[in-house]
Design a protein around this motif. Structure first.
Motif, PDB file in Angstrom:
ATOM      1  N   ASN A 113      22.829  10.417  78.354  1.00 43.69           N
ATOM      2  CA  ASN A 113      24.025  10.550  79.196  1.00 43.69           C
ATOM      3  C   ASN A 113      25.153   9.635  78.751  1.00 43.69           C
ATOM      4  OD1 ASN A 113      22.701   8.243  79.969  1.00 43.69           O
ATOM      5  ND2 ASN A 113      22.337   8.891  82.074  1.00 43.69           N
ATOM      6  N   ASP A 114      24.940   8.869  77.687  1.00 43.79           N
ATOM      7  CA  ASP A 114      26.011   8.076  77.082  1.00 43.79           C
ATOM      8  C   ASP A 114      26.640   8.908  75.974  1.00 43.79           C
ATOM      9  OD1 ASP A 114      27.503   6.274  75.425  1.00 43.79           O
ATOM     10  OD2 ASP A 114      26.391   4.605  76.294  1.00 43.79           O
ATOM     11  N   PRO A 115      27.953   9.162  76.043  1.00 44.97           N
ATOM     12  CA  PRO A 115      28.602  10.008  75.026  1.00 44.97           C
ATOM     13  C   PRO A 115      28.438   9.502  73.597  1.00 44.97           C
ATOM     14  CG  PRO A 115      30.050   9.699  76.904  1.00 44.97           C
ATOM     15  CD  PRO A 115      28.889   8.763  77.102  1.00 44.97           C
ATOM     16  N   SER A 116      28.129   8.219  73.444  1.00 44.68           N
ATOM     17  CA  SER A 116      27.972   7.664  72.094  1.00 44.68           C
ATOM     18  C   SER A 116      26.565   7.862  71.546  1.00 44.68           C
ATOM     19  CB  SER A 116      28.312   6.169  72.093  1.00 44.68           C
ATOM     20  OG  SER A 116      27.357   5.434  72.845  1.00 44.68           O
ATOM     21  N   TRP A 117      25.632   8.347  72.365  1.00 50.19           N
ATOM     22  CA  TRP A 117      24.232   8.365  71.956  1.00 50.19           C
ATOM     23  C   TRP A 117      23.983   9.189  70.706  1.00 50.19           C
ATOM     24  CZ3 TRP A 117      19.997   6.052  71.385  1.00 50.19           C
ATOM     25  CH2 TRP A 117      18.831   6.730  71.067  1.00 50.19           C
ATOM     26  N   LEU A 118      24.645  10.310  70.555  1.00 48.42           N
ATOM     27  CA  LEU A 118      24.385  11.156  69.400  1.00 48.42           C
ATOM     28  C   LEU A 118      24.634  10.393  68.106  1.00 48.42           C
ATOM     29  CD1 LEU A 118      23.491  13.956  68.520  1.00 48.42           C
ATOM     30  CD2 LEU A 118      25.879  14.674  68.569  1.00 48.42           C
ATOM     31  N   GLN A 119      25.734   9.659  68.036  1.00 50.14           N
ATOM     32  CA  GLN A 119      26.031   8.869  66.847  1.00 50.14           C
ATOM     33  C   GLN A 119      25.119   7.656  66.742  1.00 50.14           C
ATOM     34  OE1 GLN A 119      30.626   9.172  67.571  1.00 50.14           O
ATOM     35  NE2 GLN A 119      30.316   8.444  65.481  1.00 50.14           N
ATOM     36  N   ALA A 163      24.823  27.104  75.582  1.00 45.82           N
ATOM     37  CA  ALA A 163      24.143  26.648  74.376  1.00 45.82           C
ATOM     38  C   ALA A 163      22.924  25.831  74.768  1.00 45.82           C
ATOM     39  CB  ALA A 163      25.074  25.810  73.510  1.00 45.82           C
ATOM     40  N   LEU A 164      21.889  25.917  73.954  1.00 46.76           N
ATOM     41  CA  LEU A 164      20.699  25.091  74.103  1.00 46.76           C
ATOM     42  C   LEU A 164      20.650  24.162  72.900  1.00 46.76           C
ATOM     43  CD1 LEU A 164      17.988  24.321  75.377  1.00 46.76           C
ATOM     44  CD2 LEU A 164      16.944  26.255  74.177  1.00 46.76           C
ATOM     45  N   MET A 165      20.678  22.845  73.146  1.00 45.91           N
ATOM     46  CA  MET A 165      20.783  21.906  72.040  1.00 45.91           C
ATOM     47  C   MET A 165      20.246  20.536  72.450  1.00 45.91           C
ATOM     48  SD  MET A 165      24.963  21.707  72.115  1.00 45.91           S
ATOM     49  CE  MET A 165      25.088  20.401  70.883  1.00 45.91           C
ATOM     50  N   GLY A 166      20.488  19.535  71.594  1.00 43.96           N
ATOM     51  CA  GLY A 166      19.877  18.244  71.810  1.00 43.96           C
ATOM     52  C   GLY A 166      20.758  17.199  72.459  1.00 43.96           C
ATOM     53  N   ALA A 167      22.010  17.505  72.742  1.00 43.42           N
ATOM     54  CA  ALA A 167      22.928  16.531  73.337  1.00 43.42           C
ATOM     55  C   ALA A 167      23.919  17.264  74.226  1.00 43.42           C
ATOM     56  CB  ALA A 167      23.655  15.751  72.253  1.00 43.42           C
ATOM     57  N   TYR A 168      24.505  16.534  75.151  1.00 35.55           N
ATOM     58  CA  TYR A 168      25.454  17.174  76.059  1.00 35.55           C
ATOM     59  C   TYR A 168      26.597  16.267  76.498  1.00 35.55           C
ATOM     60  CZ  TYR A 168      23.623  14.404  79.898  1.00 35.55           C
ATOM     61  OH  TYR A 168      23.285  13.361  80.705  1.00 35.55           O
ATOM     62  N   SER A 169      26.384  14.950  76.528  1.00 31.20           N
ATOM     63  CA  SER A 169      27.306  14.055  77.229  1.00 31.20           C
ATOM     64  C   SER A 169      28.683  13.976  76.581  1.00 31.20           C
ATOM     65  CB  SER A 169      26.695  12.655  77.352  1.00 31.20           C
ATOM     66  OG  SER A 169      26.336  12.140  76.092  1.00 31.20           O
ATOM     67  N   ALA A 189      30.330   2.855  70.617  1.00 27.94           N
ATOM     68  CA  ALA A 189      30.563   2.895  72.070  1.00 27.94           C
ATOM     69  C   ALA A 189      31.992   2.515  72.413  1.00 27.94           C
ATOM     70  CB  ALA A 189      29.576   1.975  72.769  1.00 27.94           C
ATOM     71  N   GLN A 190      32.574   1.558  71.695  1.00 26.06           N
ATOM     72  CA  GLN A 190      33.943   1.115  71.972  1.00 26.06           C
ATOM     73  C   GLN A 190      34.969   2.165  71.598  1.00 26.06           C
ATOM     74  OE1 GLN A 190      34.278  -2.625  69.904  1.00 26.06           O
ATOM     75  NE2 GLN A 190      32.938  -3.714  71.358  1.00 26.06           N
ATOM     76  N   GLN A 191      34.590   3.062  70.694  1.00 24.86           N
ATOM     77  CA  GLN A 191      35.516   4.109  70.270  1.00 24.86           C
ATOM     78  C   GLN A 191      35.583   5.232  71.280  1.00 24.86           C
ATOM     79  OE1 GLN A 191      34.135   5.335  66.405  1.00 24.86           O
ATOM     80  NE2 GLN A 191      34.465   3.326  65.491  1.00 24.86           N
ATOM     81  N   ARG A 192      34.628   5.264  72.216  1.00 28.20           N
ATOM     82  CA  ARG A 192      34.558   6.343  73.191  1.00 28.20           C
ATOM     83  C   ARG A 192      35.494   6.093  74.369  1.00 28.20           C
ATOM     84  NH1 ARG A 192      32.369  11.047  71.295  1.00 28.20           N
ATOM     85  NH2 ARG A 192      31.075  10.428  69.542  1.00 28.20           N
TER      86      ARG A 192
END
Length: 425
Positions: A382-388, A97-103, A422-425
């Motif tokens: 690269n932070d999994p919370s960044w999208l939110q 997939a080509l998209m705007g987030a990955y982490s 971030a704390q929920q991740r």
């Protein structure tokens, strides 16, 4: 990204662009012969649709790899992140997939690392800032595809008529905006802090005062003293005096700001390579320069520009690793990557494609964007919370410059939501 990286969003369904390219998404198959690819639409009309590129690429790949098949789903940029997320949640992820987030997907263990599916040469070929942004704990998961950097655009004709000078500092920018307003320019400085891509404009301004979204440890620093000072300055010196246009910044989206710039209604706006191309096509005389810096910083030591990239993701499925690897190494060949980047006047993500870029060769001014990209700072993707977190910023950051607002309170509210996520991740 979320976000359209380059602002050429179109409703693919309305334009009838999907046609035979879109196929039903069943299971991954696992037979090692059919690759399912989900990509966003970069074009604005049937004539500029991305369909032509992916049709050609798929045909070339299958011709070079007899017995294989590439099934492509084309999705509007506004929908692609959500669509891929839905597919993953339904245990029906595509192969690529080509998209705007990955982490987030990397954190779930759903992605191949680059060294599992790419040659050593291909993996080492990515521009350093992009590779760093695509890595989690030193492992590359988000494969940068195309990118852009941001520079300040100014309308040379409007500047000449107003007797304004290209700004190097915030004070210079304010003076130029005041001169433009005296000439009845609608948007002396276009400040798009609407929900489309407010996080880009906010980061540009934050960096220009030594701030940004993260601190030296990588943690969020949205409500830092530097950022608070930045938004207070914007409010007091640009918004309250009416130098940002007839539309409140919180209601101005980037696409609308760019359209106003192309109409000649904007004196200054932050933009990227494709906007420069469009402006020149319309006969707008454009100057570009790095974002002016705060008067408390040394203008000779410019902070990094904002860089933006879109990411290729390789999803793990039983039996698909070899096919995914063959496809990705093919996609990242210079001729294929350069063709896509040149089609949309963007920047290729690799060292060799950048050096061979026909766009840069044909347009020497593009070197400004390439230079800025080499040292750019990207979103903390690269932070999994960044999208939110980025969605929270986009929805709320415009309130920080409202005439009745206290920027510190607004930024602290956003920062608290970021910490909660971030704390929920």
């Amino acid at each position: 990204m979320r976000r359209r990286l380059f602002g050429m969003t179109a409703s693919v369904a309305a334009l009838g662009l999907l046609g035979s390219l879109v196929t039903a998404c069943g299971s991954s198959g696992g037979d090692g012969t059919t690759l399912r690819l989900v990509v966003p639409e970069y074009g604005t009309s049937p004539a500029t649709s991305s369909k032509a590129y992916w049709d050609k690429l798929a045909a070339a790949f299958t011709a070079a790899h007899p017995g294989t098949k590439v099934e492509v789903t084309l999705s509007p940029w506004t929908d692609v992140d959500r669509e891929v997320t839905r597919m993953v949640e339904e245990n029906n992820a595509p192969d690529v997939a080509l998209m705007g987030a990955y982490s987030d997907f990397a954190a779930q263990g759903r992605l191949y690392a680059a060294d599992e599916v790419m040659s050593i040469r291909a993996e080492a070929n990515f521009l350093l800032p992009l590779a760093e942004a695509g890595s989690v704990d030193g492992t590359l998961y988000g494969l940068p595809f195309v990118a852009s950097s941001r520079l300040l655009f100014y309308n040379k004709q409007l500047f000449d008529e107003a007797g304004a000078k290209p700004p190097k500092t915030w004070s210079d920018l304010k003076d130029a905006a005041k001169a433009l307003k005296k000439e009845d320019v609608l948007y002396p400085y276009a400040l798009p802090l609407g929900p489309e891509e407010a996080h880009a404009e906010a980061m540009i301004w934050g960096l220009s005062n030594g701030g940004g979204y993260t601190d030296s440890s990588g943690g969020y620093s949205i409500a830092s003293e530097q950022n608070t000072q930045t938004f207070r300055w914007i409010k007091d010196n640009l918004v309250v005096p009416g130098l940002t246009g007839p539309v409140p910044p919180a209601e101005l989206n980037r696409e609308d700001a760019f359209a106003a710039f192309l109409r000649g209604d904007v004196g200054m706006v932050n933009g990227y390579p494709s906007l420069l191309h469009e402006a020149r096509a319309k006969g707008v005389k454009v100057g570009t320069l790095p974002m002016p810096v705060s008067d408390t910083l040394d203008s000779r030591e410019a902070p990094p520009a904002v860089g933006v990239a879109d990411w290729m993701l390789a999803f793990r499925h039983d039996g698909n690793r070899e096919l995914v690897g063959s496809f990705l190494n093919f996609v990242y060949e210079d001729k294929n990557l350069s063709e896509f980047a040149g089609r949309y006047h963007l920047l290729p993500s690799t060292v060799s494609a950048t050096q061979a870029s026909r766009y840069a060769a044909a347009d020497p001014s593009a070197e400004q964007f390439l230079t800025a990209l080499r040292s750019a700072q990207l979103y903390p993707v690269n932070d999994p919370s960044w999208l939110q977190v980025s969605n929270t910023i986009k929805r709320n950051i415009g309130r920080a410059v409202a005439p009745s607002a206290d920027p510190k309170i607004v930024l602290e509210q956003i920062a608290q939501q970021a910490r909660d996520v971030a704390q929920q991740r």
